[in-house]
Design an enzyme around this catalytic site. Structure first.
Site, PDB file in Angstrom:
ATOM      1  N   THR A 275      -9.449   6.975  14.971  1.00  0.00           N
ATOM      2  CA  THR A 275      -9.877   7.508  16.265  1.00  0.00           C
ATOM      3  C   THR A 275      -9.395   6.519  17.326  1.00  0.00           C
ATOM      4  OG1 THR A 275     -11.981   6.347  16.126  1.00  0.00           O
ATOM      5  CG2 THR A 275     -11.936   8.601  15.274  1.00  0.00           C
TER       6      THR A 275
ATOM      7  N   GLN B 246      -7.610  -3.872  -4.590  1.00  0.00           N
ATOM      8  CA  GLN B 246      -8.519  -2.722  -4.428  1.00  0.00           C
ATOM      9  C   GLN B 246      -7.959  -1.704  -3.431  1.00  0.00           C
ATOM     10  OE1 GLN B 246     -11.292  -2.108  -6.282  1.00  0.00           O
ATOM     11  NE2 GLN B 246     -10.404  -3.833  -7.400  1.00  0.00           N
TER      12      GLN B 246
ATOM     13  N   ASP C  55      -9.947   0.463  14.570  1.00  0.00           N
ATOM     14  CA  ASP C  55     -10.591   0.157  13.286  1.00  0.00           C
ATOM     15  C   ASP C  55     -11.989   0.769  13.155  1.00  0.00           C
ATOM     16  OD1 ASP C  55      -8.366  -1.231  12.393  1.00  0.00           O
ATOM     17  OD2 ASP C  55      -9.094  -3.149  13.143  1.00  0.00           O
TER      18      ASP C  55
ATOM     19  N   LEU D 248      -2.285   1.916  18.558  1.00  0.00           N
ATOM     20  CA  LEU D 248      -1.732   3.209  18.977  1.00  0.00           C
ATOM     21  C   LEU D 248      -2.455   3.707  20.225  1.00  0.00           C
ATOM     22  CD1 LEU D 248      -1.569   4.498  15.343  1.00  0.00           C
ATOM     23  CD2 LEU D 248       0.415   4.038  16.799  1.00  0.00           C
TER      24      LEU D 248
ATOM     25  N   HIS E 146      -8.067  -0.668   6.329  1.00  0.00           N
ATOM     26  CA  HIS E 146      -8.378  -1.925   7.005  1.00  0.00           C
ATOM     27  C   HIS E 146      -9.004  -2.876   5.979  1.00  0.00           C
ATOM     28  CE1 HIS E 146      -9.273  -4.577  10.324  1.00  0.00           C
ATOM     29  NE2 HIS E 146     -10.468  -4.752   9.806  1.00  0.00           N
TER      30      HIS E 146
ATOM     31  N   ASN F  98      -5.985   5.289   8.096  1.00  0.00           N
ATOM     32  CA  ASN F  98      -5.637   3.861   8.102  1.00  0.00           C
ATOM     33  C   ASN F  98      -6.412   3.161   6.993  1.00  0.00           C
ATOM     34  OD1 ASN F  98      -4.570   1.364   9.131  1.00  0.00           O
ATOM     35  ND2 ASN F  98      -6.546   0.965  10.117  1.00  0.00           N
TER      36      ASN F  98
ATOM     37  N   ARG G  22       0.434  -2.167  14.857  1.00  0.00           N
ATOM     38  CA  ARG G  22       0.533  -1.750  16.253  1.00  0.00           C
ATOM     39  C   ARG G  22      -0.738  -1.015  16.640  1.00  0.00           C
ATOM     40  NH1 ARG G  22       3.529  -3.822  19.569  1.00  0.00           N
ATOM     41  NH2 ARG G  22       3.470  -1.954  20.843  1.00  0.00           N
TER      42      ARG G  22
ATOM     43  N   ASN H  14       0.846  -1.210   0.000  1.00  0.00           N
ATOM     44  CA  ASN H  14       0.000   0.000   0.000  1.00  0.00           C
ATOM     45  C   ASN H  14       0.872   1.248   0.000  1.00  0.00           C
ATOM     46  OD1 ASN H  14      -3.015  -0.448   0.152  1.00  0.00           O
ATOM     47  ND2 ASN H  14      -2.305  -1.941   1.659  1.00  0.00           N
TER      48      ASN H  14
HETATM   49  C1  GRF Z   1      -3.206  -4.762   4.015  1.00  0.00           C
HETATM   50  O1  GRF Z   1      -4.187  -5.724   3.693  1.00  0.00           O
HETATM   51  C2  GRF Z   1      -3.749  -3.794   5.015  1.00  0.00           C
HETATM   52  O2  GRF Z   1      -5.082  -3.463   4.807  1.00  0.00           O
HETATM   53  C3  GRF Z   1      -3.597  -4.586   6.274  1.00  0.00           C
HETATM   54  O3  GRF Z   1      -2.343  -5.226   6.153  1.00  0.00           O
HETATM   55  C4  GRF Z   1      -2.052  -5.402   4.789  1.00  0.00           C
HETATM   56  C5  GRF Z   1      -0.748  -4.712   4.526  1.00  0.00           C
HETATM   57  O4  GRF Z   1      -0.244  -4.966   3.270  1.00  0.00           O
HETATM   58  N1  GRF Z   1      -3.747  -3.768   7.439  1.00  0.00           N
HETATM   59  P1  GRF Z   1       0.970  -4.113   2.725  1.00  0.00           P
HETATM   60  O5  GRF Z   1       2.057  -4.095   3.805  1.00  0.00           O
HETATM   61  O6  GRF Z   1       0.486  -2.748   2.389  1.00  0.00           O
HETATM   62  O7  GRF Z   1       1.458  -4.869   1.521  1.00  0.00           O
END
Ligand code: GRF
Length: 196
Positions: free
Chosen positions: A149, A181, A153, A101, A117, A115, A99, A14
């Site tokens: 927040t 996605q 999540d 927070l 999720h 974030n 982690r 990501n």
């Molecule tokens: C992603 O699915 C993210 O939503 C989740 O952990 C995964 C991280 O993947 N929290 P990357 O490190 O971005 O490849």
């Protein structure tokens, strides 16, 4: 200049998608924003090599080296806030940062902390989202970009994408479909925030 600091713990796909979008969509020219740093709580996080290859500064803060969650978050805050500019406090993007927070950290970055999720929140907060979605018989799964927040999540939803759950799906197969996605909606949601 608005500095974006991305926090990772692992693969960083990501993070890489956000860095690529920032380059391709010229965030610096359009929004006065750039990805200034990538910070990991794990030295072995694969994403660090990619960040370095893009000349982005990196740092590792091993949470195990700190006596408490508060101590770790205080050290992390100090590193992140080193990226403040005269006009702007840094933006913090959690991208697979594994982690929890502290409320103090979350309050400090309120409104500048996002974030992603891997579920359609508010369903399946927490871990093992893909296995849980399959076991629940969900026909759709997905990902959510949200403001962070103090409630894990949760927080205002900025973007979502849904994908079908196929009868043959394993958690891994579903995770891969969702992840592609994530790479689309996360940069988009950040660009949207920066443009405001
Ligand atoms: C992603 O699915 C993210 O939503 C989740 O952990 C995964 C991280 O993947 N929290 P990357 O490190 O971005 O490849």
């Amino acid at each position: 200049m608005k500095n974006i600091v991305i926090l990772i713990s692992g693969g960083g796909s990501n993070m890489a998608a956000i860095v690529q979008a920032a380059q391709q969509q010229q965030w610096e020219r359009r929004f006065g924003a750039r990805v200034a740093a990538v910070i990991s709580n794990k030295a072995e996080a694969e994403g660090l090599a990619y960040a370095k290859s893009q000349d982005i500064s990196t740092a590792v803060l091993d949470h195990k080296a700190y006596a408490s969650r508060e101590d770790f978050d205080a050290a992390l805050t100090q590193v992140i806030d080193g990226y403040a500019t005269p006009a702007h406090q840094p933006w913090v993007v959690l991208a697979g940062f594994m982690r929890i927070l502290t409320p103090g950290f979350v309050a400090h970055y309120a409104g500048r902390l996002v974030n992603i999720h891997p579920s359609l929140l508010p369903a399946f907060a927490g871990l093992n989202t893909h296995r849980r979605a399959i076991e629940a018989g969900c026909q759709f799964a997905g990902a959510t970009v949200h403001q962070v927040t103090a409630d894990l999540d949760h927080g205002p939803i900025l973007a979502q994408a849904a994908v079908p759950v196929l009868p043959s799906d394993t958690p891994e197969a579903l995770a891969a479909r969702v992840l592609s996605q994530e790479h689309r909606i996360y940069p988009q949601a950040i660009a949207n925030l920066l443009s405001k």
